[in-house]
Motif scaffolding. Structure first.
Motif, PDB file in Angstrom:
ATOM      1  N   VAL A  96      45.010  -6.455  24.844  1.00 16.76           N
ATOM      2  CA  VAL A  96      43.194  -5.120  25.368  1.00 16.76           C
ATOM      3  C   VAL A  96      43.412  -4.115  25.668  1.00 16.76           C
ATOM      4  O   VAL A  96      43.519  -3.177  26.153  1.00 16.76           O
ATOM      5  CB  VAL A  96      42.652  -5.516  24.500  1.00 16.76           C
ATOM      6  CG1 VAL A  96      41.493  -4.544  24.193  1.00 16.76           C
ATOM      7  CG2 VAL A  96      42.230  -6.451  23.085  1.00 16.76           C
ATOM      8  N   ARG A  97      43.128  -4.825  26.959  1.00 17.37           N
ATOM      9  CA  ARG A  97      42.904  -4.425  28.270  1.00 17.37           C
ATOM     10  C   ARG A  97      44.031  -3.323  28.935  1.00 17.37           C
ATOM     11  O   ARG A  97      43.767  -2.306  29.557  1.00 17.37           O
ATOM     12  CB  ARG A  97      42.800  -5.194  29.416  1.00 17.37           C
ATOM     13  CG  ARG A  97      42.812  -5.004  31.050  1.00 17.37           C
ATOM     14  CD  ARG A  97      42.148  -5.701  31.729  1.00 17.37           C
ATOM     15  NE  ARG A  97      43.298  -6.484  32.005  1.00 17.37           N
ATOM     16  CZ  ARG A  97      44.748  -5.814  32.859  1.00 17.37           C
ATOM     17  NH1 ARG A  97      45.058  -4.821  33.100  1.00 17.37           N
ATOM     18  NH2 ARG A  97      45.386  -7.572  33.128  1.00 17.37           N
ATOM     19  N   VAL A  98      45.251  -4.189  28.720  1.00 14.14           N
ATOM     20  CA  VAL A  98      46.717  -3.053  29.248  1.00 14.14           C
ATOM     21  C   VAL A  98      46.508  -2.414  27.875  1.00 14.14           C
ATOM     22  O   VAL A  98      47.094  -1.037  28.607  1.00 14.14           O
ATOM     23  CB  VAL A  98      47.706  -4.065  28.788  1.00 14.14           C
ATOM     24  CG1 VAL A  98      49.478  -3.291  29.228  1.00 14.14           C
ATOM     25  CG2 VAL A  98      47.723  -5.363  29.798  1.00 14.14           C
ATOM     26  N   MET A  99      46.396  -1.940  26.659  1.00 14.65           N
ATOM     27  CA  MET A  99      46.359  -1.258  26.073  1.00 14.65           C
ATOM     28  C   MET A  99      45.595   0.630  26.567  1.00 14.65           C
ATOM     29  O   MET A  99      45.998   1.476  26.644  1.00 14.65           O
ATOM     30  CB  MET A  99      46.772  -1.342  24.364  1.00 14.65           C
ATOM     31  CG  MET A  99      47.874  -2.261  24.249  1.00 14.65           C
ATOM     32  SD  MET A  99      48.180  -1.750  22.316  1.00 14.65           S
ATOM     33  CE  MET A  99      46.281  -3.155  22.164  1.00 14.65           C
ATOM     34  N   GLN A 100      44.603  -0.027  26.881  1.00 18.21           N
ATOM     35  CA  GLN A 100      44.214   0.354  27.077  1.00 18.21           C
ATOM     36  C   GLN A 100      43.683   1.697  28.118  1.00 18.21           C
ATOM     37  O   GLN A 100      43.837   2.734  28.637  1.00 18.21           O
ATOM     38  CB  GLN A 100      42.534  -0.306  27.570  1.00 18.21           C
ATOM     39  CG  GLN A 100      41.294  -0.215  26.084  1.00 18.21           C
ATOM     40  CD  GLN A 100      40.197  -1.364  26.337  1.00 18.21           C
ATOM     41  OE1 GLN A 100      40.154  -1.957  27.777  1.00 18.21           O
ATOM     42  NE2 GLN A 100      39.456  -1.383  25.802  1.00 18.21           N
ATOM     43  N   ALA A 101      44.524   0.781  29.525  1.00 12.88           N
ATOM     44  CA  ALA A 101      45.092   0.740  30.865  1.00 12.88           C
ATOM     45  C   ALA A 101      45.956   2.099  30.686  1.00 12.88           C
ATOM     46  O   ALA A 101      46.290   3.360  31.274  1.00 12.88           O
ATOM     47  CB  ALA A 101      45.464   0.439  31.352  1.00 12.88           C
ATOM     48  N   PHE A 102      46.916   2.219  29.282  1.00 15.92           N
ATOM     49  CA  PHE A 102      47.882   2.851  28.838  1.00 15.92           C
ATOM     50  C   PHE A 102      46.855   4.168  28.427  1.00 15.92           C
ATOM     51  O   PHE A 102      48.038   5.688  28.506  1.00 15.92           O
ATOM     52  CB  PHE A 102      48.885   1.770  27.946  1.00 15.92           C
ATOM     53  CG  PHE A 102      50.047   1.625  28.909  1.00 15.92           C
ATOM     54  CD1 PHE A 102      50.203   0.780  29.944  1.00 15.92           C
ATOM     55  CD2 PHE A 102      50.828  -0.159  27.378  1.00 15.92           C
ATOM     56  CE1 PHE A 102      50.901  -0.053  30.162  1.00 15.92           C
ATOM     57  CE2 PHE A 102      51.407  -0.899  27.466  1.00 15.92           C
ATOM     58  CZ  PHE A 102      51.328  -1.198  29.463  1.00 15.92           C
ATOM     59  N   PHE A 129      49.482  -5.701  35.214  1.00 15.26           N
ATOM     60  CA  PHE A 129      49.670  -6.743  34.898  1.00 15.26           C
ATOM     61  C   PHE A 129      49.833  -8.393  35.451  1.00 15.26           C
ATOM     62  O   PHE A 129      49.493  -9.411  35.241  1.00 15.26           O
ATOM     63  CB  PHE A 129      51.255  -7.148  34.458  1.00 15.26           C
ATOM     64  CG  PHE A 129      52.087  -6.209  33.762  1.00 15.26           C
ATOM     65  CD1 PHE A 129      51.348  -6.412  31.940  1.00 15.26           C
ATOM     66  CD2 PHE A 129      52.329  -4.844  34.046  1.00 15.26           C
ATOM     67  CE1 PHE A 129      52.145  -5.230  31.180  1.00 15.26           C
ATOM     68  CE2 PHE A 129      52.613  -3.716  33.167  1.00 15.26           C
ATOM     69  CZ  PHE A 129      52.152  -3.902  31.723  1.00 15.26           C
ATOM     70  N   ILE A 130      48.871  -8.139  36.864  1.00 18.09           N
ATOM     71  CA  ILE A 130      48.507  -8.861  37.692  1.00 18.09           C
ATOM     72  C   ILE A 130      47.377  -9.930  36.859  1.00 18.09           C
ATOM     73  O   ILE A 130      47.464 -11.062  37.114  1.00 18.09           O
ATOM     74  CB  ILE A 130      49.506  -8.622  39.809  1.00 18.09           C
ATOM     75  CG1 ILE A 130      50.297  -7.738  39.324  1.00 18.09           C
ATOM     76  CG2 ILE A 130      48.320  -9.884  40.523  1.00 18.09           C
ATOM     77  CD1 ILE A 130      50.606  -7.759  40.866  1.00 18.09           C
TER      78      ILE A 130
END
Length: 416
Positions: free
Chosen positions: A46-52, A39-40
């Motif tokens: 969208v990027r965060v969910m792809q990482a999840f 999150f930094i």
């Protein structure tokens, strides 16, 4: 979902995800540098969910997947990201859990006000403890306020109550007791929880750590006093409000203690009559109070001594713990500096104030409640409530309910 450490947030949300969704994407921020860094960079959802998805090996499908971010306080800006989930991906179902110890100590982050629904998880109530023991037949009738059955089952209910005083409502301790029956194991678990809290003091509290520990350790002796008003000098010699008030507020904000203020008069709204300089502190859980006090298992589990030892401090802490499980119930207490008159709790139910006297045994000869209702504030036409080891009785000016029924009584009394 917020709450003190180890009250069961993770288990509850995992069960919810497994039972109500096709799949659960579980992301734990604790001791996970990759997730903590996620999150930094930015808060692009969208990027965060792809990482999840990459982290969990599962697809995220709107409406069919629950994204569960655990220990959210451990990842910088993760809490802030919820604002962008709400604004830019409102179709996604996201649940988060965090210890209040970390969530409250993020002055550099903005809380997503208006973007999240907050639930507070507390230790298990006495009713939930009975459920864990498979005593549904008792809870069903107690919920109906079947006073005759409670009188008939009084010995059994007192036994359950003694067990609850010892075990408390921390889920791990309750699970160990109900499955293993190991009282020494229960105490070890409680001591581990307390040790973890002490570790968290150092991790999150900075320069206030030592003062927080002094306040925390002083609570059993504060509650054992005849007058349970918090005394700064009992924490350390020469202790003053200005050097300890931040430590006290830190423990309150962390959900580890309850602060009950004195009210100058039993009138609605009680908050108008609050005295911010006089208050009592209680622990979040009566079982942890026993562990912090080093109360022997034999004394608590075998005889009724636990109900009267330490001047009723266990019973008062227990009663308050049940009251905190009742939504929207303001709780105060009453005392006079120039008198021995003290009312353990004042609660506000709609337009009425109910004075509560807690008697930790069957000897109920104290005169404070009668003096308070009939003389001191006779013009208010109050109806008192005494909580004791005696069975239910309605005396007109006062009702007596048994200690084990307090949570059930208020569930029925409070309006929907």
């Amino acid at each position: 979902m917020e709450g003190a450490r180890q009250v069961g947030k993770t288990w509850l949300l995992k069960e919810f995800g497994k039972n109500e969704y096709e799949n659960l994407v579980y992301v734990n921020c604790h001791d996970n540098p990759e997730v903590q860094q996620l999150f930094i960079q930015d808060l692009n959802v969208v990027r965060v969910m792809q990482a999840f998805e990459a982290y969990s090996g599962q697809r995220i499908v709107a409406g069919k997947t629950l994204i569960f971010i655990d220990e959210i306080q451990e990842a910088p800006h993760a809490l802030e990201s919820l604002k962008y989930f709400c604004e830019n991906a409102p179709e996604q179902h996201v649940a988060v859990a965090g210890s209040l110890l970390g969530v409250m100590n993020r002055p550099e982050e903005s809380y997503p006000v208006g973007k999240v629904n907050t639930l507070r998880l507390l230790p298990m109530s006495f009713e939930e403890f009975l459920w864990a023991q498979g005593a549904d037949y008792l809870t069903d009738e107690m919920s109906r306020l079947n006073w005759q059955l409670m009188k008939d089952m009084d010995v059994k209910l007192q036994e359950h109550l003694r067990q609850y005083y010892y075990v408390g409502g921390m889920p791990e301790a309750v699970l160990h007791y109900t499955t293993q029956g190991d009282v020494n194991g229960v105490r070890r678990i409680q001591q581990e929880i307390i040790a973890n809290y002490n570790h968290d003091f150092a991790k999150h509290a900075g320069k206030d750590t030592q003062r927080i520990r002094l306040v925390w350790d002083s609570i059993p002796s504060q509650l054992a006093k005849e007058n349970k008003k918090f005394i700064y000098g009992a924490v350390k010699k020469g202790g003053r409000a200005r050097e300890l008030e931040n430590a006290i507020q830190w423990l309150v904000d962390a959900g580890l203690v309850y602060k009950v203020y004195r009210a100058a008069s039993p009138q609605v709204p009680l908050k108008f009559y609050r005295n911010i300089d006089a208050f009592k502190l209680y622990l979040l859980d009566v079982g942890l109070l026993g562990a912090l006090s080093d109360a022997p298992a034999m004394q608590m589990l075998v005889t009724n001594d636990v109900f009267k030892e330490f001047k009723g401090s266990f019973s008062e802490n227990y009663v308050l713990q049940q009251l905190t499980n009742v939504p929207s119930l303001p709780v105060y207490y009453y005392s006079k500096d120039n008198s021995r008159l003290e009312i353990d709790f004042l609660v506000q139910i709609n337009d009425k104030v109910v004075p509560i006297e807690v008697k930790a045994e069957e000897n109920v000869k104290g005169k404070s409640l009668a003096q308070f209702v009939k003389n001191e504030f006779g013009e208010e036409h109050l109806q008192g409530l005494r909580i004791s080891m005696k069975p239910y009785i309605d005396q007109g000016w006062m009702e007596n309910i048994p200690l084990y029924a307090v949570g059930f009584f208020f569930k029925q009394t409070m309006p929907e």
